[in-house]
Design an enzyme around this catalytic site. Structure first.
Site, PDB file in Angstrom:
ATOM      1  N   HIS A   1       5.461  -1.152  20.733  1.00 21.47           N
ATOM      2  CA  HIS A   1       6.155  -1.538  21.964  1.00 21.47           C
ATOM      3  C   HIS A   1       5.677  -0.626  23.093  1.00 21.47           C
ATOM      4  O   HIS A   1       5.600   0.596  22.911  1.00 21.47           O
ATOM      5  CB  HIS A   1       7.673  -1.390  21.764  1.00 21.47           C
TER       6      HIS A   1
ATOM      7  N   ALA B   1      -3.041   4.806  25.015  1.00 24.05           N
ATOM      8  CA  ALA B   1      -2.236   5.583  24.056  1.00 24.05           C
ATOM      9  C   ALA B   1      -1.840   4.710  22.860  1.00 24.05           C
ATOM     10  O   ALA B   1      -1.825   5.172  21.714  1.00 24.05           O
ATOM     11  CB  ALA B   1      -0.995   6.141  24.744  1.00 24.05           C
TER      12      ALA B   1
HETATM   13  C1  GRF Z   1       0.856  -4.368  23.935  1.00 23.12           C
HETATM   14  O1  GRF Z   1       1.180  -3.703  25.133  1.00 23.12           O
HETATM   15  C2  GRF Z   1       1.924  -4.160  22.903  1.00 23.12           C
HETATM   16  O2  GRF Z   1       2.539  -2.909  23.003  1.00 23.12           O
HETATM   17  C3  GRF Z   1       2.911  -5.240  23.223  1.00 23.12           C
HETATM   18  O3  GRF Z   1       2.139  -6.338  23.602  1.00 23.12           O
HETATM   19  C4  GRF Z   1       0.883  -5.882  24.100  1.00 23.12           C
HETATM   20  C5  GRF Z   1      -0.160  -6.549  23.275  1.00 23.12           C
HETATM   21  O4  GRF Z   1      -1.464  -6.284  23.733  1.00 23.12           O
HETATM   22  N1  GRF Z   1       3.802  -5.484  22.111  1.00 23.12           N
HETATM   23  P1  GRF Z   1      -2.701  -6.630  22.829  1.00 23.12           P
HETATM   24  O5  GRF Z   1      -2.607  -8.127  22.505  1.00 23.12           O
HETATM   25  O6  GRF Z   1      -2.634  -5.787  21.606  1.00 23.12           O
HETATM   26  O7  GRF Z   1      -3.915  -6.330  23.669  1.00 23.12           O
END
Ligand code: GRF
Length: 221
Positions: A110, A174
């Protein structure tokens, strides 16, 4: 070596960080399959490029029957022999069926320092709140949205002049560092869900402190 199923809905940059980590010698997990609920998720191509089975289970034909969607998903995870599930930008909430089935074996990332800023639009809300430290959290998945026991967190500074995009990019970098690390901890059994806590094998006793802005920076401004 734990067999991991990664669930996505979009871009898949966190998926990529897990794929890359899993190629490292000695890494305790391998990505057994990637499943998206959206056929157009760019992450599916990332999986295919890495030679990982990639599938779509569209939630739409299931309508309001969320459990039927989850049963289909669960059947595919079983078909791939999945032992651990990593949610990486998967934009569906689960019913008790899926949560109970994968209890202690499903993790999520998250883009905020939970328990602050659950849900969507985390970076906009963090900027509006004026926080000086933002970050990301990997946690076990439980019934409450973004509420499961915390496995790992990474903090980044919020800088003067940040907008949603610049903060999101810093947090995402991060995310890409802690998600592979957190998966490693869970896959190797060094962290497990015990009751409502993520329990570590041994605590490192670190008293490290993060301050934002860093004191020397504060002095010079
Ligand atoms: C990330 O920011 C993750 O923390 C959230 O959704 C976004 C997904 O990005 N749950 P990606 O598809 O991994 O590039």
């Amino acid at each position: 070596m734990k067999r991991v199923g990664v669930l996505i809905s979009g871009r898949g940059s966190n998926l990529q960080s897990l794929i890359d980590a899993a190629t490292r010698p000695g890494y305790p997990a391998r990505i057994a399959c990637v499943i998206s609920n959206r056929p157009d998720a760019a992450g599916l191509d990332r999986a295919r490029r890495a030679g990982i089975p990639a599938e779509t289970i569209d939630h739409k034909p299931f309508g309001k029957d969320r459990e039927a969607f989850e049963r289909a998903l669960d059947a595919r995870l079983a078909a791939h022999g999945v032992e651990l599930v990593a949610l990486a930008g998967f934009m569906r909430l689960f019913t008790p069926f899926m949560i109970e089935r994968w209890q202690g074996r499903m993790i999520n990332i998250h883009p905020a320092l939970l328990p602050a800023f659950k849900g969507l639009d985390t970076h906009r809300r963090a900027l509006e709140a004026g926080v000086k430290i933002a970050g990301c959290t990997v946690h076990f998945v439980t019934l409450g949205m973004d509420e499961g026991p915390i496995i790992a967190q990474a903090a980044v500074a919020v800088l003067a002049g940040d907008d949603e995009a610049s903060l999101a990019a810093r947090v995402l970098a991060a995310e890409h560092r802690i998600y592979p690390w957190a998966l490693e901890l869970v896959a190797s059994g060094r962290v497990r869900l015990v009751g409502d806590r993520a329990e570590y094998d041994r605590r490192d006793g670190s008293d490290a402190m993060l301050i934002s802005p860093a004191p020397d920076q504060a002095k010079s401004t």
